[in-house]
Scaffold this active site. Structure first.
Site, PDB file in Angstrom:
ATOM      1  N   TRP A  11       8.143  -6.099  15.132  1.00  5.80           N
ATOM      2  CA  TRP A  11       7.854  -7.420  15.014  1.00  5.80           C
ATOM      3  C   TRP A  11       6.738  -7.929  16.081  1.00  5.80           C
ATOM      4  O   TRP A  11       6.392  -8.996  16.023  1.00  5.80           O
ATOM      5  CB  TRP A  11       9.139  -8.397  15.440  1.00  5.80           C
ATOM      6  CG  TRP A  11      10.001  -8.311  14.329  1.00  5.80           C
ATOM      7  CD1 TRP A  11       9.719  -7.970  12.866  1.00  5.80           C
ATOM      8  CD2 TRP A  11      11.427  -8.853  14.155  1.00  5.80           C
ATOM      9  NE1 TRP A  11      11.076  -8.022  12.055  1.00  5.80           N
ATOM     10  CE2 TRP A  11      11.881  -8.795  12.711  1.00  5.80           C
ATOM     11  CE3 TRP A  11      12.275  -9.528  15.169  1.00  5.80           C
ATOM     12  CZ2 TRP A  11      13.118  -9.231  12.589  1.00  5.80           C
ATOM     13  CZ3 TRP A  11      13.611  -9.985  14.627  1.00  5.80           C
ATOM     14  CH2 TRP A  11      14.053  -9.944  13.456  1.00  5.80           C
ATOM     15  N   HIS A  97       2.424   2.912  20.670  1.00  8.21           N
ATOM     16  CA  HIS A  97       1.716   2.403  19.880  1.00  8.21           C
ATOM     17  C   HIS A  97       0.400   1.842  20.219  1.00  8.21           C
ATOM     18  O   HIS A  97      -0.142   1.707  21.563  1.00  8.21           O
ATOM     19  CB  HIS A  97       2.386   0.565  19.732  1.00  8.21           C
ATOM     20  CG  HIS A  97       2.120   0.050  18.319  1.00  8.21           C
ATOM     21  ND1 HIS A  97       0.695  -0.676  18.456  1.00  8.21           N
ATOM     22  CD2 HIS A  97       2.379  -0.124  17.060  1.00  8.21           C
ATOM     23  CE1 HIS A  97       0.749  -1.444  17.255  1.00  8.21           C
ATOM     24  NE2 HIS A  97       1.628  -0.755  16.554  1.00  8.21           N
ATOM     25  N   GLU A  99      -1.617  -0.592  20.014  1.00  8.66           N
ATOM     26  CA  GLU A  99      -1.854  -1.816  20.843  1.00  8.66           C
ATOM     27  C   GLU A  99      -1.363  -1.482  22.522  1.00  8.66           C
ATOM     28  O   GLU A  99      -2.091  -1.958  23.482  1.00  8.66           O
ATOM     29  CB  GLU A  99      -0.845  -2.964  20.364  1.00  8.66           C
ATOM     30  CG  GLU A  99      -1.501  -3.327  19.053  1.00  8.66           C
ATOM     31  CD  GLU A  99      -0.500  -4.146  17.951  1.00  8.66           C
ATOM     32  OE1 GLU A  99       0.663  -4.203  18.611  1.00  8.66           O
ATOM     33  OE2 GLU A  99      -1.022  -4.028  16.831  1.00  8.66           O
ATOM     34  N   SER A 215      -0.597  -1.994   7.457  1.00  6.21           N
ATOM     35  CA  SER A 215      -0.578  -2.730   6.379  1.00  6.21           C
ATOM     36  C   SER A 215       0.263  -2.075   5.261  1.00  6.21           C
ATOM     37  O   SER A 215      -0.102  -2.267   3.994  1.00  6.21           O
ATOM     38  CB  SER A 215      -2.287  -2.588   5.879  1.00  6.21           C
ATOM     39  OG  SER A 215      -2.936  -3.404   6.946  1.00  6.21           O
ATOM     40  N   GLY A 236       4.489  -3.719  10.335  1.00  4.24           N
ATOM     41  CA  GLY A 236       4.289  -5.091  11.244  1.00  4.24           C
ATOM     42  C   GLY A 236       4.377  -6.305  10.623  1.00  4.24           C
ATOM     43  O   GLY A 236       5.436  -6.735  10.296  1.00  4.24           O
ATOM     44  N   GLY A 237       3.294  -6.718   9.942  1.00  7.26           N
ATOM     45  CA  GLY A 237       3.195  -8.024   9.277  1.00  7.26           C
ATOM     46  C   GLY A 237       4.294  -8.096   8.380  1.00  7.26           C
ATOM     47  O   GLY A 237       4.813  -9.405   8.223  1.00  7.26           O
TER      48      GLY A 237
HETATM   49  P1  PGA Z   1       0.998  -3.602  10.129  1.00  6.54           P
HETATM   50  O1  PGA Z   1       1.357  -3.173  11.464  1.00  6.54           O
HETATM   51  O2  PGA Z   1       1.800  -3.531   9.117  1.00  6.54           O
HETATM   52  O3  PGA Z   1       0.737  -5.341  10.477  1.00  6.54           O
HETATM   53  O4  PGA Z   1      -0.402  -3.221  10.013  1.00  6.54           O
HETATM   54  C1  PGA Z   1       1.720  -1.823  11.702  1.00  6.54           C
HETATM   55  C2  PGA Z   1       2.020  -1.633  13.126  1.00  6.54           C
HETATM   56  O5  PGA Z   1       1.239  -1.783  14.037  1.00  6.54           O
HETATM   57  O6  PGA Z   1       3.163  -0.816  13.491  1.00  6.54           O
END
Ligand code: PGA
Length: 254
Positions: A11, A97, A99, A215, A236-237
């Protein structure tokens, strides 16, 4: 070699306790049936973990955190320890991750320290790796993955490695709506499995689950999961809305 799928919701910095409760109450009906073919994991932000834990305690859904400290306790402002995560019932931790690597400068060595700390605490790391678009286009895909795997999983015993879930997430596919094609993803996953084999042997490589991330949504989860070396997804999204996350899993196990 049969590997059970594992799909995890990352999340990120979304959903406080109230929204977390709302999501889980909407998501849980039907989760038990899906869990026969797929392990399901939800990773809320730290502050929402206790609220999630209360609802997930007797459920088939496992709780994860999105990060953890490499230290046990003490003067580390803003950090949370593995002991605290154990106390609130987190069974997985997302580590490495992109990020965390890109925005917070986490190195392979630092990630490795966290992986070791998490395993020593009896929690399972979801260990993320992946290349940027520039790295892929300049022919460095394999070099980047090799460095991340050998660095991030350095000095792990074979026994510990059996508790690790790997997530291959091409950085250019995260949050962009651009998914790796099933062929691109399969090729990278097969390569990652050979790296695990080099480091930990054939048997461990054959049983390690490698998630794809970037994605993933209900419309593409089936064809991605149909690939031989793709054993789940880190989402994620598309994990932020209960019904669509459930559809994503349902399509993946169908
Ligand atoms: P996303 O992110 O599904 O929004 O592309 C995946 C993630 O960063 O784990």
């Amino acid at each position: 070699m049969e590997r059970k799928l594992i799909i995890a919701a990352n999340w990120k910095m979304n959903k406080g306790p109230a929204e977390t409760v709302e999501f889980i109450e909407a998501f849980l009906p039907g989760a038990e049936e899906l869990s026969e073919k797929c392990d399901i994991v939800i990773a809320p932000p730290y502050v929402s973990i206790p609220a999630a834990a209360a609802l997930l305690a007797d459920s088939v859904v496992a709780l994860s955190s999105q990060n953890v400290s490499d230290q046990d306790a003490g003067a580390f402002t803003g950090e949370v320890s593995t002991g605290m995560l154990n106390e609130v019932g987190a069974r997985y931790v997302i580590l490495g991750h992109s990020e965390r690597r890109a925005i917070y400068g986490e190195s392979d060595q630092f990630i490795n320290a966290k992986v070791q700390k998490v395993l020593a605490a009896g929690i399972r790391p979801i260990f993320c790796i992946g290349e940027t678009l520039e790295e892929r286009e300049s022919g460095k895909l394999e070099e980047v993955l090799r460095t991340q795997v050998s660095g991030g999983l350095a000095d792990l015993t074979v026994e510990h490695m059996t508790d690790v879930v790997v997530a291959y997430e091409p950085v250019w596919a995260i949050g962009t709506g651009v998914t790796a094609t099933p062929d691109q993803a399969q090729e990278a996953h097969a390569f990652v499995r050979t790296l695990i084999e080099e480091q930990f042997g054939k048997e461990v490589a054959a049983t390690t689950r490698i998630q794809y991330g970037g994605s993933v949504k209900s419309g593409n989860s089936a064809e991605l999961m149909a690939q031989r070396d793709i054993d789940g997804a880190l989402v994620g999204g598309a994990s932020l809305e209960a019904v669509s996350f459930r559809d994503l899993i349902a399509n993946a196990v169908a």
